[in-house]
Write an enzyme that holds these catalytic residues in place. Structure first.
Site, PDB file in Angstrom:
ATOM      1  N   SER A 124      42.418  46.623  50.340  1.00  0.00           N
ATOM      2  CA  SER A 124      42.729  45.497  49.450  1.00  0.00           C
ATOM      3  C   SER A 124      43.528  45.988  48.260  1.00  0.00           C
ATOM      4  O   SER A 124      43.378  47.152  47.836  1.00  0.00           O
ATOM      5  CB  SER A 124      41.408  44.898  48.967  1.00  0.00           C
ATOM      6  OG  SER A 124      41.609  44.112  47.828  1.00  0.00           O
ATOM      7  N   TYR A 148      32.626  45.782  44.962  1.00  0.00           N
ATOM      8  CA  TYR A 148      33.420  45.480  46.165  1.00  0.00           C
ATOM      9  C   TYR A 148      34.616  46.434  46.238  1.00  0.00           C
ATOM     10  O   TYR A 148      34.893  47.053  47.266  1.00  0.00           O
ATOM     11  CB  TYR A 148      33.873  44.019  46.119  1.00  0.00           C
ATOM     12  CG  TYR A 148      35.052  43.721  47.012  1.00  0.00           C
ATOM     13  CD1 TYR A 148      34.892  43.604  48.390  1.00  0.00           C
ATOM     14  CD2 TYR A 148      36.335  43.572  46.481  1.00  0.00           C
ATOM     15  CE1 TYR A 148      35.993  43.348  49.202  1.00  0.00           C
ATOM     16  CE2 TYR A 148      37.423  43.315  47.283  1.00  0.00           C
ATOM     17  CZ  TYR A 148      37.250  43.207  48.651  1.00  0.00           C
ATOM     18  OH  TYR A 148      38.332  42.963  49.441  1.00  0.00           O
ATOM     19  N   LYS A 152      35.895  49.610  48.948  1.00  0.00           N
ATOM     20  CA  LYS A 152      37.226  49.753  49.567  1.00  0.00           C
ATOM     21  C   LYS A 152      37.810  51.129  49.229  1.00  0.00           C
ATOM     22  O   LYS A 152      38.371  51.815  50.092  1.00  0.00           O
ATOM     23  CB  LYS A 152      38.178  48.648  49.084  1.00  0.00           C
ATOM     24  CG  LYS A 152      37.810  47.259  49.564  1.00  0.00           C
ATOM     25  CD  LYS A 152      38.006  47.100  51.066  1.00  0.00           C
ATOM     26  CE  LYS A 152      37.626  45.732  51.566  1.00  0.00           C
ATOM     27  NZ  LYS A 152      37.508  45.635  53.013  1.00  0.00           N
ATOM     28  N   TYR A 176      45.716  44.423  51.366  1.00  0.00           N
ATOM     29  CA  TYR A 176      46.071  43.001  51.343  1.00  0.00           C
ATOM     30  C   TYR A 176      46.157  42.504  49.921  1.00  0.00           C
ATOM     31  O   TYR A 176      45.317  42.841  49.093  1.00  0.00           O
ATOM     32  CB  TYR A 176      45.004  42.141  52.026  1.00  0.00           C
ATOM     33  CG  TYR A 176      44.502  42.605  53.348  1.00  0.00           C
ATOM     34  CD1 TYR A 176      45.313  43.302  54.237  1.00  0.00           C
ATOM     35  CD2 TYR A 176      43.191  42.320  53.723  1.00  0.00           C
ATOM     36  CE1 TYR A 176      44.821  43.703  55.468  1.00  0.00           C
ATOM     37  CE2 TYR A 176      42.699  42.716  54.948  1.00  0.00           C
ATOM     38  CZ  TYR A 176      43.513  43.422  55.810  1.00  0.00           C
ATOM     39  OH  TYR A 176      43.014  43.810  57.012  1.00  0.00           O
ATOM     40  N   PHE A 177      47.083  41.599  49.694  1.00  0.00           N
ATOM     41  CA  PHE A 177      47.136  40.906  48.406  1.00  0.00           C
ATOM     42  C   PHE A 177      46.291  39.620  48.538  1.00  0.00           C
ATOM     43  O   PHE A 177      45.100  39.742  48.800  1.00  0.00           O
ATOM     44  CB  PHE A 177      48.600  40.787  47.940  1.00  0.00           C
ATOM     45  CG  PHE A 177      49.010  42.123  47.353  1.00  0.00           C
ATOM     46  CD1 PHE A 177      49.196  43.245  48.169  1.00  0.00           C
ATOM     47  CD2 PHE A 177      49.073  42.309  45.987  1.00  0.00           C
ATOM     48  CE1 PHE A 177      49.461  44.504  47.630  1.00  0.00           C
ATOM     49  CE2 PHE A 177      49.345  43.558  45.437  1.00  0.00           C
ATOM     50  CZ  PHE A 177      49.538  44.647  46.263  1.00  0.00           C
ATOM     51  N   ASN A 198      37.178  32.075  45.929  1.00  0.00           N
ATOM     52  CA  ASN A 198      38.628  32.299  45.852  1.00  0.00           C
ATOM     53  C   ASN A 198      39.344  30.969  45.631  1.00  0.00           C
ATOM     54  O   ASN A 198      38.823  29.902  45.950  1.00  0.00           O
ATOM     55  CB  ASN A 198      39.148  32.966  47.131  1.00  0.00           C
ATOM     56  CG  ASN A 198      38.671  34.399  47.229  1.00  0.00           C
ATOM     57  OD1 ASN A 198      37.955  34.742  48.152  1.00  0.00           O
ATOM     58  ND2 ASN A 198      39.040  35.217  46.282  1.00  0.00           N
ATOM     59  N   ARG A 230      49.745  35.882  41.222  1.00  0.00           N
ATOM     60  CA  ARG A 230      49.262  36.666  42.367  1.00  0.00           C
ATOM     61  C   ARG A 230      50.276  36.604  43.497  1.00  0.00           C
ATOM     62  O   ARG A 230      51.135  35.727  43.539  1.00  0.00           O
ATOM     63  CB  ARG A 230      47.933  36.076  42.901  1.00  0.00           C
ATOM     64  CG  ARG A 230      46.758  36.189  41.956  1.00  0.00           C
ATOM     65  CD  ARG A 230      46.272  37.636  41.840  1.00  0.00           C
ATOM     66  NE  ARG A 230      45.128  37.752  40.947  1.00  0.00           N
ATOM     67  CZ  ARG A 230      45.220  37.878  39.616  1.00  0.00           C
ATOM     68  NH1 ARG A 230      46.398  37.895  39.020  1.00  0.00           N
ATOM     69  NH2 ARG A 230      44.124  37.989  38.881  1.00  0.00           N
TER      70      ARG A 230
HETATM   71  N1  UFG Z   1      41.407  30.954  39.896  1.00  0.00           N
HETATM   72  C1  UFG Z   1      41.423  29.755  39.213  1.00  0.00           C
HETATM   73  N2  UFG Z   1      40.374  28.924  39.359  1.00  0.00           N
HETATM   74  C2  UFG Z   1      39.304  29.202  40.173  1.00  0.00           C
HETATM   75  C3  UFG Z   1      39.312  30.420  40.896  1.00  0.00           C
HETATM   76  C4  UFG Z   1      40.386  31.267  40.743  1.00  0.00           C
HETATM   77  O1  UFG Z   1      42.360  29.466  38.457  1.00  0.00           O
HETATM   78  O2  UFG Z   1      38.387  28.385  40.246  1.00  0.00           O
HETATM   79  C5  UFG Z   1      42.530  31.873  39.722  1.00  0.00           C
HETATM   80  C6  UFG Z   1      42.121  33.277  39.336  1.00  0.00           C
HETATM   81  O3  UFG Z   1      41.999  33.400  37.955  1.00  0.00           O
HETATM   82  C7  UFG Z   1      43.267  34.095  39.900  1.00  0.00           C
HETATM   83  C8  UFG Z   1      43.770  33.285  41.087  1.00  0.00           C
HETATM   84  O4  UFG Z   1      43.195  32.002  40.965  1.00  0.00           O
HETATM   85  O5  UFG Z   1      44.292  34.178  38.979  1.00  0.00           O
HETATM   86  C9  UFG Z   1      43.363  33.872  42.419  1.00  0.00           C
HETATM   87  O6  UFG Z   1      41.969  34.095  42.412  1.00  0.00           O
HETATM   88  P1  UFG Z   1      41.192  34.530  43.716  1.00  0.00           P
HETATM   89  O7  UFG Z   1      39.749  34.625  43.360  1.00  0.00           O
HETATM   90  O8  UFG Z   1      41.567  33.654  44.853  1.00  0.00           O
HETATM   91  O9  UFG Z   1      41.826  35.948  44.026  1.00  0.00           O
HETATM   92  P2  UFG Z   1      41.856  37.300  43.180  1.00  0.00           P
HETATM   93  O10 UFG Z   1      43.288  37.597  42.920  1.00  0.00           O
HETATM   94  O11 UFG Z   1      40.952  37.274  42.022  1.00  0.00           O
HETATM   95  O12 UFG Z   1      41.182  38.275  44.212  1.00  0.00           O
HETATM   96  C10 UFG Z   1      41.860  38.657  45.364  1.00  0.00           C
HETATM   97  C11 UFG Z   1      40.888  38.896  46.519  1.00  0.00           C
HETATM   98  C12 UFG Z   1      39.973  40.051  46.221  1.00  0.00           C
HETATM   99  C13 UFG Z   1      40.769  41.244  45.781  1.00  0.00           C
HETATM  100  C14 UFG Z   1      41.680  40.880  44.635  1.00  0.00           C
HETATM  101  C15 UFG Z   1      42.533  42.014  44.156  1.00  0.00           C
HETATM  102  O13 UFG Z   1      40.105  37.747  46.744  1.00  0.00           O
HETATM  103  O14 UFG Z   1      39.274  40.386  47.392  1.00  0.00           O
HETATM  104  O15 UFG Z   1      42.546  39.824  45.057  1.00  0.00           O
HETATM  105  O16 UFG Z   1      43.402  42.390  45.143  1.00  0.00           O
HETATM  106  F1  UFG Z   1      39.926  42.201  45.378  1.00  0.00           F
END
Ligand code: UFG
Length: 338
Positions: A124, A148, A152, A176-177, A198, A230
């Site tokens: 990840s 987590y 990894k 993965y992104f 997520n 992202r």
């Molecule tokens: N977000 C919101 N509202 C929400 C939930 C999330 O605005 O209710 C935002 C977060 O702040 C973030 C974006 O949506 O900016 C994406 O959030 P995710 O939780 O979907 O994804 P992340 O980028 O936090 O996490 C992902 C993977 C993880 C990994 C991480 C780093 O889910 O497994 O990328 O690579 F660890």
């Protein structure tokens, strides 16, 4: 000879099974359905018109893992199985270390026993911690910022150390992104058990009327519209990256390369929500909330190494991701009600 897929009923695993079968690979799949649904297996069969051997097995049970290797001619392993919820990992670190590490040890031990030396690992972008700059390259410093992420990184380190000690092995680490979207048939998609955390599953729940509130977690970041950026990647593109990795593992005599699997484009949370609303003609009624602890302002990949060495490049855009994700939940909903 078959490619063994651990966690093959899960979100990324099931899409990868489809692409492997479409590419003419023979696969053997196992999953314990901890965070997946047996319906995904029917979906894979329907989409591809092909059958494969499936084991309901837990990687923590050495005897169950051994049985799979003893009954099949395994050429290489793609290892997806593992817990993946960041906030849960912060609350229950031992659960995460115990499952993700012990499961991986069992798989690697069994591979060693049966002389299988090619391992493609579901890593990840979390291994980059809080990246100092973007885009992120594979040779950036690695760090873990939650349990987590620690699992990894520990597994990546183990692969590098095993390779140093046993140069006959080939490890491919796929970072993965942000995987989103679903197969365009609507037959497989992201189907998490329990409460999602997520962004896209939360969006889908809100669009389905299953939750009242959808918040952008922070709009005061140093980004053009203030919301986090992202690298969202369509899960079908990601799955195709695994087919490329399997071929690469076959070509390489040995090695331990890591590849970013992303699109190289960063999109803000607001752009994702607005695109979802536009392509699906839905008003999400989202609001702006406080920042979520631990979020980096921007994280997106440079994917050129994967393009150069795996001959793989993401092709689908955020409109496809938003449209296909929504189509999947509608298909799933009508099946559940029908
Ligand atoms: N977000 C919101 N509202 C929400 C939930 C999330 O605005 O209710 C935002 C977060 O702040 C973030 C974006 O949506 O900016 C994406 O959030 P995710 O939780 O979907 O994804 P992340 O980028 O936090 O996490 C992902 C993977 C993880 C990994 C991480 C780093 O889910 O497994 O990328 O690579 F660890």
């Amino acid at each position: 000879m078959a490619v063994l897929v651990s966690g093959g009923a899960g979100f990324i695993g099931s899409h990868t099974c489809v692409e492997l079968l479409n590419a003419g690979e023979d696969i053997v799949v196992f999953d314990n359905f901890y965070n997946s649904n047996p319906k995904a297996l029917d979906g894979i069969r329907k989409i591809t018109g092909k059958d494969f051997k499936f084991y309901e097995a837990d990687m923590l049970e050495m005897a169950e893992v051994d049985k799979i290797f003893s009954e099949n001619d395994i050429e290489q392993v793609i290892h997806f199985a593992g817990y993946k919820c960041v906030p849960e990992s912060v609350k229950h670190p031992l659960k995460y270390y115990s499952n993700n590490l012990r499961g991986t040890f069992n798989i690697l031990e069994t591979m060693k026993k049966y002389g299988v030396t090619k391992f493609v690992f579901s890593s990840s972008a979390t291994v980059y911690g809080y990246p100092e700059k973007v885009p992120v390259y594979e040779d950036f410093p690695l760090s873990a910022i939650n349990p987590y992420g620690s699992t990894k990184l520990i597994i990546e380190n183990l692969c590098r150390e095993m390779y140093a000690a046993n140069p006959q092995w080939t490890f491919i680490l796929l970072r993965y992104f942000n995987p989103v979207g679903a197969h365009k048939s609507g037959l497989i998609g992201e189907d998490p058990n329990g409460i999602p955390n997520n962004l896209m599953p939360l969006v889908l729940d809100k669009a389905m009327g299953k939750r009242d509130i959808l918040q952008i977690t922070g709009a005061d970041y140093p980004t053009p519209d203030g919301t986090c950026i992202r690298d969202y990647i369509h899960v079908v593109d990601l799955a195709k990256g695994h087919v490329a990795a399997v071929k690469k593992a076959r070509e390489l005599e040995n090695g331990c390369p890591a590849y970013n699997l992303g699109t190289g484009h960063g999109y803000s949370v607001k752009e994702i929500l607005d695109t979802f609303q536009r392509v699906n003609n839905i008003d999400l009624g989202y609001t702006i909330g406080p920042r979520r602890p631990g979020d980096a302002a921007a994280c997106y990949s440079d994917p050129t190494l994967a393009e150069k060495e795996l001959g793989w490049k993401a092709e689908l855009g955020i409109e496809d991701m938003c449209r296909d994700a929504w189509h999947f939940v509608q298909v799933r909903n009508s099946e559940n009600n029908g």
